[in-house]
Design an enzyme around this catalytic site. Structure first.
Site, PDB file in Angstrom:
ATOM      1  N   ASP A  92       0.810  -1.225   0.000  1.00  0.00           N
ATOM      2  CA  ASP A  92       0.000   0.000   0.000  1.00  0.00           C
ATOM      3  C   ASP A  92       0.841   1.271   0.000  1.00  0.00           C
ATOM      4  O   ASP A  92       0.308   2.373   0.165  1.00  0.00           O
ATOM      5  CB  ASP A  92      -0.925   0.022   1.220  1.00  0.00           C
ATOM      6  CG  ASP A  92      -2.030  -1.002   1.140  1.00  0.00           C
ATOM      7  OD1 ASP A  92      -2.731  -1.024   0.113  1.00  0.00           O
ATOM      8  OD2 ASP A  92      -2.192  -1.778   2.093  1.00  0.00           O
ATOM      9  N   HIS A 111      -3.900   1.571   7.630  1.00  0.00           N
ATOM     10  CA  HIS A 111      -4.833   0.725   6.896  1.00  0.00           C
ATOM     11  C   HIS A 111      -5.034  -0.565   7.677  1.00  0.00           C
ATOM     12  O   HIS A 111      -4.069  -1.182   8.121  1.00  0.00           O
ATOM     13  CB  HIS A 111      -4.295   0.406   5.500  1.00  0.00           C
ATOM     14  CG  HIS A 111      -5.116  -0.605   4.755  1.00  0.00           C
ATOM     15  ND1 HIS A 111      -6.490  -0.555   4.697  1.00  0.00           N
ATOM     16  CD2 HIS A 111      -4.748  -1.709   4.046  1.00  0.00           C
ATOM     17  CE1 HIS A 111      -6.936  -1.564   3.967  1.00  0.00           C
ATOM     18  NE2 HIS A 111      -5.902  -2.279   3.577  1.00  0.00           N
ATOM     19  N   HIS A 113      -7.972  -4.151   8.131  1.00  0.00           N
ATOM     20  CA  HIS A 113      -9.134  -4.874   7.616  1.00  0.00           C
ATOM     21  C   HIS A 113     -10.012  -5.250   8.796  1.00  0.00           C
ATOM     22  O   HIS A 113     -10.529  -6.377   8.863  1.00  0.00           O
ATOM     23  CB  HIS A 113      -8.693  -6.115   6.840  1.00  0.00           C
ATOM     24  CG  HIS A 113      -7.934  -5.817   5.588  1.00  0.00           C
ATOM     25  ND1 HIS A 113      -8.547  -5.455   4.416  1.00  0.00           N
ATOM     26  CD2 HIS A 113      -6.600  -5.798   5.340  1.00  0.00           C
ATOM     27  CE1 HIS A 113      -7.621  -5.248   3.491  1.00  0.00           C
ATOM     28  NE2 HIS A 113      -6.438  -5.439   4.022  1.00  0.00           N
ATOM     29  N   ASP A 136     -18.370  12.944  17.658  1.00  0.00           N
ATOM     30  CA  ASP A 136     -17.153  13.410  18.323  1.00  0.00           C
ATOM     31  C   ASP A 136     -15.913  13.170  17.476  1.00  0.00           C
ATOM     32  O   ASP A 136     -15.110  14.074  17.236  1.00  0.00           O
ATOM     33  CB  ASP A 136     -16.962  12.668  19.652  1.00  0.00           C
ATOM     34  CG  ASP A 136     -17.938  13.082  20.736  1.00  0.00           C
ATOM     35  OD1 ASP A 136     -18.572  14.146  20.594  1.00  0.00           O
ATOM     36  OD2 ASP A 136     -18.060  12.330  21.719  1.00  0.00           O
ATOM     37  N   HIS A 176     -12.964  -3.215   0.262  1.00  0.00           N
ATOM     38  CA  HIS A 176     -11.563  -3.350   0.665  1.00  0.00           C
ATOM     39  C   HIS A 176     -11.453  -3.211   2.182  1.00  0.00           C
ATOM     40  O   HIS A 176     -11.297  -4.208   2.873  1.00  0.00           O
ATOM     41  CB  HIS A 176     -10.711  -2.307  -0.067  1.00  0.00           C
ATOM     42  CG  HIS A 176      -9.245  -2.456   0.172  1.00  0.00           C
ATOM     43  ND1 HIS A 176      -8.302  -1.706  -0.503  1.00  0.00           N
ATOM     44  CD2 HIS A 176      -8.541  -3.239   1.028  1.00  0.00           C
ATOM     45  CE1 HIS A 176      -7.092  -2.041  -0.096  1.00  0.00           C
ATOM     46  NE2 HIS A 176      -7.208  -2.953   0.850  1.00  0.00           N
ATOM     47  N   TYR A 230     -12.582  19.201  24.697  1.00  0.00           N
ATOM     48  CA  TYR A 230     -12.424  17.966  25.470  1.00  0.00           C
ATOM     49  C   TYR A 230     -10.954  17.654  25.744  1.00  0.00           C
ATOM     50  O   TYR A 230     -10.084  17.904  24.908  1.00  0.00           O
ATOM     51  CB  TYR A 230     -13.064  16.808  24.693  1.00  0.00           C
ATOM     52  CG  TYR A 230     -12.843  15.456  25.315  1.00  0.00           C
ATOM     53  CD1 TYR A 230     -13.632  15.010  26.379  1.00  0.00           C
ATOM     54  CD2 TYR A 230     -11.837  14.613  24.842  1.00  0.00           C
ATOM     55  CE1 TYR A 230     -13.433  13.770  26.945  1.00  0.00           C
ATOM     56  CE2 TYR A 230     -11.624  13.375  25.414  1.00  0.00           C
ATOM     57  CZ  TYR A 230     -12.427  12.954  26.465  1.00  0.00           C
ATOM     58  OH  TYR A 230     -12.213  11.719  27.021  1.00  0.00           O
TER      59      TYR A 230
END
Length: 250
Positions: A92, A111, A113, A136, A176, A230
């Site tokens: 990638d 990345h 899965h 948020d 994907h 926050y």
């Protein structure tokens, strides 16, 4: 080919420190149940240089060490840094490189899965903003990017096209899986963890029937407060890759 030894001392130190961080961050992906086997990857931009560091392709998470992290130019080319030539960068890499070239505020890309987020991606379905946590963290629904081939910068183009002008730090690439961005690698990992958490909660909620989305005005207020008030944020701090206050959610 660019050589690491040709860089000034301060940049060589920056590369070494980035490799340490990226190697350590990869332990977070299996820890949070976001990857199996050798799937997934993290990259981080090297401060002060047009370089980034990324996981080597096909190496077990248990075996990853800082010296194995691959250093690449923003064109995705591996630099000669003394690592074994067999350590090729992630498949990638071109996608990560494209994001860094076209989104200067991004300092980290992840990345995975992860199961629930990938299930939404498989259906080509955005994760709706039906929880305050989605508002948020992502400022609205988590969008779906186009189906793109792996190995060139097509995925990167889809990420950039989908997230440019969007509050979300996550995109579900169709059929994907999720990609997330952040100010640095850790920030992008947090986005990946939260993307999977909200995908799981939303999926379970939807099994009981339709759930209405939050009102847009509430989404805007929740997102602004979380990103700017926050925790330990300075209220006047600019949100960076998180977007600007009042920006419309995609």
């Amino acid at each position: 080919m660019m050589q690491l030894e040709s860089l000034p001392d301060h940049l060589r130190r920056a590369v070494a420190e980035t490799r340490e961080r990226v190697a350590a961050l990869h332990a977070e992906l299996p820890r949070w149940g976001l990857v199996v086997w050798t799937a997934g990857n993290i990259s981080e931009r090297v401060p002060g240089a047009d370089l980034f560091v990324i996981k080597p392709s096909g190496v077990s998470y248990d075996d990853l060490r800082p010296e194995q992290m691959v250093v690449c130019t923003l064109d995705g080319a591996k630099i000669d840094d003394g690592t074994p030539r067999s350590l090729r960068p992630s498949s990638d890499t071109a996608a990560h490189a494209y994001v860094y070239r076209h989104m200067p505020a991004v300092g980290g890309v992840v990345h995975t899965h992860s199961t629930y987020a990938t299930a939404f991606a498989a259906r080509g379905q955005q994760i709706p903003c039906i929880l305050t946590m989605v508002a948020d963290e992502f400022g609205g629904p988590i969008p779906v990017g186009p189906l793109a081939i792996i190995g060139d910068d097509s995925i990167g183009q889809g990420i950039v096209d989908t997230l440019t002008g969007h509050r979300s730090r996550a995109v579900l690439m169709a059929q994907h899986g999720p990609f997330t961005i952040g100010a640095d690698g850790r920030d992008a990992v947090k986005a990946a963890v939260m993307c999977e958490e909200v995908a799981r909660a939303v999926s379970i909620a939807q099994q009981q029937g339709p759930v209405p989305p939050l009102p847009q005005a509430m989404i805007d207020k929740l997102w602004y407060r979380y990103q700017n008030v926050y925790g330990q944020h300075d209220v006047d701090e600019q949100p960076g890759v998180h977007g600007q206050p009042g920006e419309a959610a995609g």
